[in-house]
Design a protein around this motif. Structure first.
Motif, PDB file in Angstrom:
ATOM      1  N   ILE A 132      -3.903  -7.062  -7.484  1.00  0.00           N
ATOM      2  CA  ILE A 132      -4.082  -6.473  -6.151  1.00  0.00           C
ATOM      3  C   ILE A 132      -4.311  -7.567  -5.113  1.00  0.00           C
ATOM      4  CG2 ILE A 132      -5.653  -5.060  -4.751  1.00  0.00           C
ATOM      5  CD1 ILE A 132      -6.090  -3.347  -7.307  1.00  0.00           C
ATOM      6  N   ILE A 133      -5.181  -8.539  -5.438  1.00  0.00           N
ATOM      7  CA  ILE A 133      -5.463  -9.645  -4.511  1.00  0.00           C
ATOM      8  C   ILE A 133      -4.204 -10.460  -4.241  1.00  0.00           C
ATOM      9  CG2 ILE A 133      -6.730 -11.822  -4.252  1.00  0.00           C
ATOM     10  CD1 ILE A 133      -8.985 -10.464  -5.939  1.00  0.00           C
ATOM     11  N   GLY A 134      -3.458 -10.779  -5.308  1.00  0.00           N
ATOM     12  CA  GLY A 134      -2.227 -11.554  -5.146  1.00  0.00           C
ATOM     13  C   GLY A 134      -1.208 -10.841  -4.281  1.00  0.00           C
ATOM     14  N   SER A 135      -1.051  -9.530  -4.503  1.00  0.00           N
ATOM     15  CA  SER A 135      -0.099  -8.743  -3.708  1.00  0.00           C
ATOM     16  C   SER A 135      -0.513  -8.699  -2.238  1.00  0.00           C
ATOM     17  CB  SER A 135       0.000  -7.321  -4.268  1.00  0.00           C
ATOM     18  OG  SER A 135       0.553  -7.326  -5.562  1.00  0.00           O
ATOM     19  N   LEU A 136      -1.814  -8.532  -1.987  1.00  0.00           N
ATOM     20  CA  LEU A 136      -2.306  -8.518  -0.606  1.00  0.00           C
ATOM     21  C   LEU A 136      -2.006  -9.832   0.099  1.00  0.00           C
ATOM     22  CD1 LEU A 136      -5.748  -6.701  -0.984  1.00  0.00           C
ATOM     23  CD2 LEU A 136      -3.786  -5.908   0.353  1.00  0.00           C
ATOM     24  N   MET A 137      -2.158 -10.956  -0.618  1.00  0.00           N
ATOM     25  CA  MET A 137      -1.890 -12.267  -0.023  1.00  0.00           C
ATOM     26  C   MET A 137      -0.432 -12.416   0.407  1.00  0.00           C
ATOM     27  SD  MET A 137      -4.049 -14.979  -2.298  1.00  0.00           S
ATOM     28  CE  MET A 137      -5.804 -15.242  -1.989  1.00  0.00           C
ATOM     29  N   LEU A 138       0.464 -11.725  -0.300  1.00  0.00           N
ATOM     30  CA  LEU A 138       1.883 -11.823   0.040  1.00  0.00           C
ATOM     31  C   LEU A 138       2.233 -11.015   1.284  1.00  0.00           C
ATOM     32  CD1 LEU A 138       3.582 -11.480  -3.475  1.00  0.00           C
ATOM     33  CD2 LEU A 138       2.806 -13.553  -2.340  1.00  0.00           C
ATOM     34  N   ILE A 139       1.517  -9.905   1.506  1.00  0.00           N
ATOM     35  CA  ILE A 139       1.970  -8.972   2.550  1.00  0.00           C
ATOM     36  C   ILE A 139       1.130  -8.979   3.821  1.00  0.00           C
ATOM     37  CG2 ILE A 139       3.042  -7.439   0.876  1.00  0.00           C
ATOM     38  CD1 ILE A 139       0.662  -5.619   0.989  1.00  0.00           C
ATOM     39  N   ILE A 140      -0.067  -9.589   3.804  1.00  0.00           N
ATOM     40  CA  ILE A 140      -0.913  -9.492   4.999  1.00  0.00           C
ATOM     41  C   ILE A 140      -0.744 -10.659   5.957  1.00  0.00           C
ATOM     42  CG2 ILE A 140      -2.681  -8.149   3.797  1.00  0.00           C
ATOM     43  CD1 ILE A 140      -4.368 -10.695   3.596  1.00  0.00           C
ATOM     44  N   PHE A 187      15.892  -2.810  -8.186  1.00  0.00           N
ATOM     45  CA  PHE A 187      14.774  -2.211  -7.460  1.00  0.00           C
ATOM     46  C   PHE A 187      14.402  -3.050  -6.235  1.00  0.00           C
ATOM     47  CE2 PHE A 187      10.110  -2.459  -6.925  1.00  0.00           C
ATOM     48  CZ  PHE A 187       9.848  -1.172  -6.491  1.00  0.00           C
ATOM     49  N   ALA A 188      14.285  -4.360  -6.440  1.00  0.00           N
ATOM     50  CA  ALA A 188      13.898  -5.240  -5.338  1.00  0.00           C
ATOM     51  C   ALA A 188      14.947  -5.227  -4.234  1.00  0.00           C
ATOM     52  CB  ALA A 188      13.705  -6.669  -5.855  1.00  0.00           C
ATOM     53  N   GLY A 189      16.217  -5.274  -4.625  1.00  0.00           N
ATOM     54  CA  GLY A 189      17.282  -5.253  -3.630  1.00  0.00           C
ATOM     55  C   GLY A 189      17.276  -3.965  -2.824  1.00  0.00           C
ATOM     56  N   ALA A 190      17.074  -2.843  -3.508  1.00  0.00           N
ATOM     57  CA  ALA A 190      17.065  -1.548  -2.822  1.00  0.00           C
ATOM     58  C   ALA A 190      15.868  -1.438  -1.875  1.00  0.00           C
ATOM     59  CB  ALA A 190      17.038  -0.417  -3.848  1.00  0.00           C
ATOM     60  N   MET A 191      14.681  -1.819  -2.335  1.00  0.00           N
ATOM     61  CA  MET A 191      13.473  -1.731  -1.499  1.00  0.00           C
ATOM     62  C   MET A 191      13.582  -2.648  -0.283  1.00  0.00           C
ATOM     63  SD  MET A 191      11.307   0.474  -2.875  1.00  0.00           S
ATOM     64  CE  MET A 191       9.578   0.102  -2.560  1.00  0.00           C
ATOM     65  N   GLN A 222       8.009  -6.074   1.679  1.00  0.00           N
ATOM     66  CA  GLN A 222       6.560  -5.905   1.502  1.00  0.00           C
ATOM     67  C   GLN A 222       6.220  -4.606   0.773  1.00  0.00           C
ATOM     68  OE1 GLN A 222       8.065  -6.806   4.315  1.00  0.00           O
ATOM     69  NE2 GLN A 222       6.942  -8.430   5.381  1.00  0.00           N
ATOM     70  N   SER A 223       7.103  -3.587   0.902  1.00  0.00           N
ATOM     71  CA  SER A 223       6.834  -2.294   0.262  1.00  0.00           C
ATOM     72  C   SER A 223       6.769  -2.418  -1.259  1.00  0.00           C
ATOM     73  CB  SER A 223       7.915  -1.279   0.663  1.00  0.00           C
ATOM     74  OG  SER A 223       9.195  -1.712   0.227  1.00  0.00           O
ATOM     75  N   ILE A 224       7.439  -3.429  -1.811  1.00  0.00           N
ATOM     76  CA  ILE A 224       7.397  -3.666  -3.259  1.00  0.00           C
ATOM     77  C   ILE A 224       5.956  -3.884  -3.706  1.00  0.00           C
ATOM     78  CG2 ILE A 224       8.064  -5.283  -5.089  1.00  0.00           C
ATOM     79  CD1 ILE A 224      10.604  -5.875  -3.357  1.00  0.00           C
ATOM     80  N   ILE A 256       0.274  -2.489  -5.644  1.00  0.00           N
ATOM     81  CA  ILE A 256      -1.169  -2.265  -5.444  1.00  0.00           C
ATOM     82  C   ILE A 256      -1.542  -0.838  -5.821  1.00  0.00           C
ATOM     83  CG2 ILE A 256      -2.980  -2.070  -3.689  1.00  0.00           C
ATOM     84  CD1 ILE A 256      -1.580  -4.429  -2.238  1.00  0.00           C
ATOM     85  N   ILE A 257      -0.709   0.124  -5.409  1.00  0.00           N
ATOM     86  CA  ILE A 257      -0.987   1.537  -5.716  1.00  0.00           C
ATOM     87  C   ILE A 257      -1.005   1.762  -7.228  1.00  0.00           C
ATOM     88  CG2 ILE A 257      -0.069   3.882  -5.541  1.00  0.00           C
ATOM     89  CD1 ILE A 257       1.011   3.079  -2.747  1.00  0.00           C
ATOM     90  N   LEU A 258      -0.005   1.204  -7.937  1.00  0.00           N
ATOM     91  CA  LEU A 258       0.045   1.377  -9.390  1.00  0.00           C
ATOM     92  C   LEU A 258      -1.124   0.668 -10.086  1.00  0.00           C
ATOM     93  CD1 LEU A 258       2.773   2.777  -9.109  1.00  0.00           C
ATOM     94  CD2 LEU A 258       3.600   1.383 -11.017  1.00  0.00           C
ATOM     95  N   SER A 259      -1.549  -0.474  -9.540  1.00  0.00           N
ATOM     96  CA  SER A 259      -2.702  -1.190 -10.113  1.00  0.00           C
ATOM     97  C   SER A 259      -3.972  -0.347  -9.996  1.00  0.00           C
ATOM     98  CB  SER A 259      -2.903  -2.529  -9.397  1.00  0.00           C
ATOM     99  OG  SER A 259      -1.816  -3.397  -9.610  1.00  0.00           O
TER     100      SER A 259
END
Length: 461
Positions: A88-96, A155-159, A166-168, A173-176
């Motif tokens: 979750i922390i790693g994902s937040l660092m990528l998108i914020i 999946f990544a290409g479609a998103m 960032q939605s990836i 985070i939601i699944l975590s």
């Protein structure tokens, strides 16, 4: 184990663990297909983007065995929860933020998360389930891992195309969070005896240097050159570390890795065959390079051509599980790589016209996926079932490290051959064909590992 079932159902546990491993295999791995979007968002150089793409896998491969060892000592459930928080922390660092430092740090944290999650979750399934139920649970683990990998590019290409890259990681985070909630009441199953032992910090240090050096050679050697000074120095460090590690570990009463693991023929056969089969990841990378560079397809179109791989894998993976009970694990571990190698050889038929080649590639992808699916659960089950319960974390860490290093090795070898042959004046089709044939040979070596090393009557626990 029956006492666990009072707190959490088997289905709930499996869903929680599959969601956990998807944080790496589906979400963190999606960076492989969104490089241009990342570069645009962070306004950085292609070199930084390439580093960010490979950084998570590098950290995962280097620290997976370390994490497995720590999970065995301090608790697999506790370590899984820590790993999900790190994800979750790693994902937040990528998108914020658009900060490049946070980008790279976030990818490192994702790597640590994956390194912990893989051996810990395999150990949890090994503790929770028994017999046929264990093999079924390991099948779902394999579906999450291989299925996530097979879907990640598409999946990544479609998103990234239809929403935003960032939605990836918002979804990750939601699944975590859901995984944390599903595993909330799972009791710890650590072995208290392990906590009384002194930790082998010297063995840990040598091991990290050893795996770090060879990982760098495998992932970067083909870019820098196999005879480059840095490549040669790191190769020498790797060899020296092997010798040091062996001598240090055999003198320890509580070594970082019990060398007795490597006397276990079914386990060693499974690890080696798994490493060689996973070199097939290079086939997917090479196919995308050829389809886009030689056949002038878009990334989306080339991704669509590999979807039969995912479909076949998901359909066959339970068949591999069921074959263990009837035939033992060895048969599927021999037949699976043969099917995979057949699929790779079909990819090598680049002399056909475009329409014919697309049909052949679709059939090749089916064989490739079916072989991988047939192999996955018997190999993982063999590695887990032939290892003492208190060592499953470190043993599964070594097994999955074989997956990541095998994939990196396959990408390095096949793309090096492809680039070298193309630069020597051959057509891009011939270069791809030779690269695919090299990939088929690597996978067929996995057949030999399974056939020769694994005994005919391996444990079916």
């Amino acid at each position: 184990m029956s006492e666990h079932k009072n707190n959490i159902s088997g289905s709930q546990l499996i869903v929680g663990i599959v969601f956990s491993i998807l944080t790496y295999w589906l979400f963190a791995q999606s960076f492989l297909n969104i490089g241009p979007q990342i570069q645009g968002s962070f306004e950085t150089t292609p070199d930084i983007v390439n580093i960010s793409v490979s950084l998570t896998s590098f950290v995962t491969g280097v620290f997976m065995v370390v994490a497995g060892n720590i999970s065995d000592r301090f608790g697999k459930v506790k370590m899984t929860r820590i790993a999900l928080l790190l994800s979750i922390i790693g994902s937040l660092m990528l998108i914020i933020s658009g900060n490049v430092t946070l980008l790279l740090l976030g990818r490192v944290i994702q790597g640590f998360s994956a390194a912990i999650i893989m051996p810990a979750t395999i150990s949890i399934l090994n503790d929770f389930f028994e017999g046929d139920q264990r093999q079924r649970a390991l099948s779902y683990w394999s579906i999450g891992a291989f299925g996530g990998t097979g879907l990640s590019s598409f999946f990544a290409g479609a998103m990234a195309t239809f929403i935003a890259w960032q939605s990836i990681f918002v979804l990750s985070i939601i699944l975590s969070i859901i995984a944390l909630l599903l595993l909330k009441h799972l009791p710890e199953s650590k072995y208290d005896v392990a906590q009384t032992k002194r930790f082998d910090y010297l063995g840990l240090t040598i091991f990290v240097v050893m795996i770090g050096s060879i990982s760098f050679v495998i992932t970067q050697g083909y870019k820098m050159g196999w005879t480059n000074e840095i490549t040669l120095i790191l190769s020498a460090i790797f060899i020296i570390c092997i010798i040091l590690f062996y001598n240090v570990e055999k003198s320890k009463t509580t070594p970082f890795i019990d060398l007795a693991l490597f006397k276990n023929k079914p386990y060693i056969g499974a690890v080696l065959a798994n490493f060689l089969l996973n070199t097939g990841v290079g086939v997917i990378a090479l196919f995308n390079m050829y389809a886009q560079g030689g056949l002038h397809m878009t990334a989306f179109q080339s991704g669509l051509l590999t979807l039969p791989y995912l479909i076949a894998l998901l359909l066959v993976i339970r068949l591999g599980e069921k074959s263990i009970k009837r035939f033992g694990a060895k048969r599927a571990m021999v037949i699976g790589p043969i099917l995979t190698a057949t699929g790779v050889l079909l990819f090598s038929l680049t002399f056909f016209n475009l329409t014919s080649y697309i049909v052949i590639a679709l059939i090749g992808a089916l064989f490739f996926g079916a072989g991988t699916g047939l192999f996955a659960t018997p190999a993982l089950s063999t590695a887990v079932s032939t290892t003492p319960s208190e060592k499953v974390g470190v043993a599964s860490g070594i097994f999955k490290m074989g997956s990541t290093l095998g994939g990196a090795f396959g990408i390095a070898i096949m793309t090096s051959i492809f680039t070298g042959v193309a630069q020597s004046g051959h057509s891009i089709g011939n270069a791809a064909s030779i690269g695919f044939i090299a990939g088929a040979i690597l996978v067929m070596c996995g057949v030999l590992a399974s056939a020769i090393i694994i005994p005919k009557t391996n444990i079916k626990r």
